[in-house]
Scaffold this motif. Structure first.
Motif, PDB file in Angstrom:
ATOM      1  N   CYS A 152       0.864  -1.185   0.000  1.00  0.00           N
ATOM      2  CA  CYS A 152       0.000   0.000   0.000  1.00  0.00           C
ATOM      3  C   CYS A 152       0.901   1.237   0.000  1.00  0.00           C
ATOM      4  CB  CYS A 152      -0.887  -0.035   1.242  1.00  0.00           C
ATOM      5  SG  CYS A 152       0.026   0.252   2.763  1.00  0.00           S
TER       6      CYS A 152
ATOM      7  N   CYS B 237       3.597  -3.669   5.422  1.00  0.00           N
ATOM      8  CA  CYS B 237       3.266  -3.103   6.721  1.00  0.00           C
ATOM      9  C   CYS B 237       2.332  -4.061   7.447  1.00  0.00           C
ATOM     10  CB  CYS B 237       2.620  -1.721   6.557  1.00  0.00           C
ATOM     11  SG  CYS B 237       1.004  -1.777   5.764  1.00  0.00           S
TER      12      CYS B 237
ATOM     13  N   CYS C 101      -1.148  -4.568   5.753  1.00  0.00           N
ATOM     14  CA  CYS C 101      -1.097  -5.327   4.506  1.00  0.00           C
ATOM     15  C   CYS C 101      -0.806  -6.803   4.784  1.00  0.00           C
ATOM     16  CB  CYS C 101      -0.038  -4.764   3.559  1.00  0.00           C
ATOM     17  SG  CYS C 101      -0.532  -3.200   2.807  1.00  0.00           S
TER      18      CYS C 101
HETATM   19 ZN   LIG Z   1       0.970  -1.656   3.497  1.00  0.00          ZN
END
Ligand SMILES: [Zn+2]
Ligand SMILES: [Zn+2]
Length: 421
Positions: free
Chosen positions: A168, A228, A231
């Motif tokens: 993302c 992250c 995600c």
């Molecule tokens: Zn992410």
């Protein structure tokens, strides 16, 4: 020959349209079962819609779009893909106001200036869905399940589902840098396109088809390791849902999909019948696209499947038996006098839901019988001099070869009885 179809396009002839219809109807009926509704958008859009959504540095935008200036001086583009137009329509018509997740499907031609080769055309056709309004990974699972279900339903079951997460806006820039760092020592050995990608869109280096680039990037860092927390949780949940649905997949860190708008989930469906380079279709999540196109921040996910590619595989598997639809009844008129009552009979048959055909080339009775056989007719109605004089028709069962005479008034009812029996 004076005129030929434009390079990279196909005529889909009557022998093949039944197969196309089978594929499209299967898709429609499945979409209905999964709660998706059809949307149709224009063939062309403002060029800017595609450059913005797909990204200027993607191959499609930089090399493959059919872009022209119309008579009003606007730059318009024949749609090279289905997602951006659907999202544009979603925003413009405020479909969000209907509440819930907008579950949409489409069947559309797409246009790309490709070098014609097997499975790649300048006008191709796609089936697709877009589910807009939820970021829950259960929706990703549903969208993937629908795609796999579709292939199974048309008869293609030996498929691989390839899965990845492209991250993302939080984690992708970090990965992008890691990838650049990894590629820095050999960037000049990469192909020209990849050298541009290195600067502009390094993730795209990962799906370069050139052997040399593939080898150099073989040990590239895994994007999954850079995700992250959000995600990663999304990806893990999706995987567990797919497991629960018995949908098998392989994770491929080189799968990045072509367009900039993808976030998190990316997937492709590959058949070995198509050769290594061609996926049957694919899709992914695009949580930033609605906002990019001018709507409120709204997550979404979808896929697009190539109809031509599905048909190539069906043919490869011997599942493409494409027979023309047969005709129920042939009306044979013998002599000019019989033409008018024959036309009336045809009309009555067709109006009562029976398919019927006649001869328009003054064939002999024998010739007309041959034609009736070729059309697969089960019944032939004959109108000659004798029949006209007596107000009857001769009815021939094309299977048993039995003939009998029936009143002209009752002919349609008799035919209907025979066909339903
Ligand atoms: Zn992410
Ligand atoms: Zn390359």
């Amino acid at each position: 020959m004076r005129y030929q179809r434009p390079r990279g396009t196909n005529d889909i002839l009557p022998d093949e349209t039944p197969l196309w219809n089978r594929v499209e109807e299967t898709f429609r009926s499945l979409c209905k079962r999964y709660g998706y509704h059809e949307i149709r958008t224009p063939i062309f859009e403002d060029t800017d819609l595609f450059t913005r959504s797909m990204g200027e540095h993607t191959d499609v935008v930089s090399k493959e779009m059919y872009t022209f200036t119309d008579r009003g001086g606007r730059s318009v583009t024949l749609k090279p893909e289905g997602t951006a137009p659907v999202v544009r329509a979603y925003v413009e018509n405020n479909l969000a106001a209907q509440g819930g997740v907008s579950k949409l499907y489409y069947i559309t031609p797409i246009f790309r200036y490709e070098r014609p080769q097997a499975g790649r055309y300048r006008q191709a056709h796609q089936l697709g869905v877009e589910a807009i309004g939820s970021q829950h990974p259960a929706l990703d699972a549903e969208v993937i399940a629908l795609a796999m279900h579709f292939y199974r339903e048309i008869g293609i079951s030996r498929l691989s589902l390839v899965l990845n997460s492209v991250g993302c806006p939080v984690c992708r820039p970090v990965y992008r840098e890691r990838l650049r760092e990894f590629a820095r020592p050999f960037v000049h050995e990469l192909c020209e396109a990849c050298q541009v990608r290195y600067e502009m869109n390094p993730l795209r280096m990962l799906d370069c088809k050139r052997e040399k680039c593939r080898a150099l990037l073989h040990d590239a860092p895994d994007i999954i390791d850079s995700l992250c927390e959000e995600c990663r949780a999304h990806f893990d949940a999706l995987r567990s849902y797919l497991d629960a649905l018995d949908i098998r997949y392989v994770v491929d860190k080189h799968l990045v999909r072509g367009f900039d708008y993808y976030t998190k989930t990316a997937f492709e469906i590959v058949s070995d019948a198509l050769g290594a380079q061609n996926a049957l279709g694919g899709g992914g999540r695009y949580d930033g696209l609605v906002e990019e196109i001018g709507g409120p921040p709204t997550p979404g996910i979808g896929f697009a499947l190539g109809i031509e590619r599905a048909i190539i595989v069906l043919k490869e598997l011997g599942l493409a038996e494409a027979r023309r639809e047969t005709v129920d009844v042939f009306v044979a008129a013998l002599g000019e006098e019989a033409v008018q009552p024959a036309l009336q009979l045809l009309q009555q048959l067709r109006q009562s839901g029976i398919s019927a055909e006649t001869d328009y080339q003054r064939r002999s009775l024998k010739g007309q019988m041959k034609l009736a056989d070729r059309l697969g007719c089960r019944i032939t109605l004959m109108l000659g001099e004798d029949e006209l004089a007596q107000g009857v028709v001769t009815l021939r069962d094309m299977v048993t070869k039995e003939q009998r005479t029936v009143e002209r008034e009752t002919a349609v009812a008799t035919v209907r009885e025979m066909l339903s029996g």
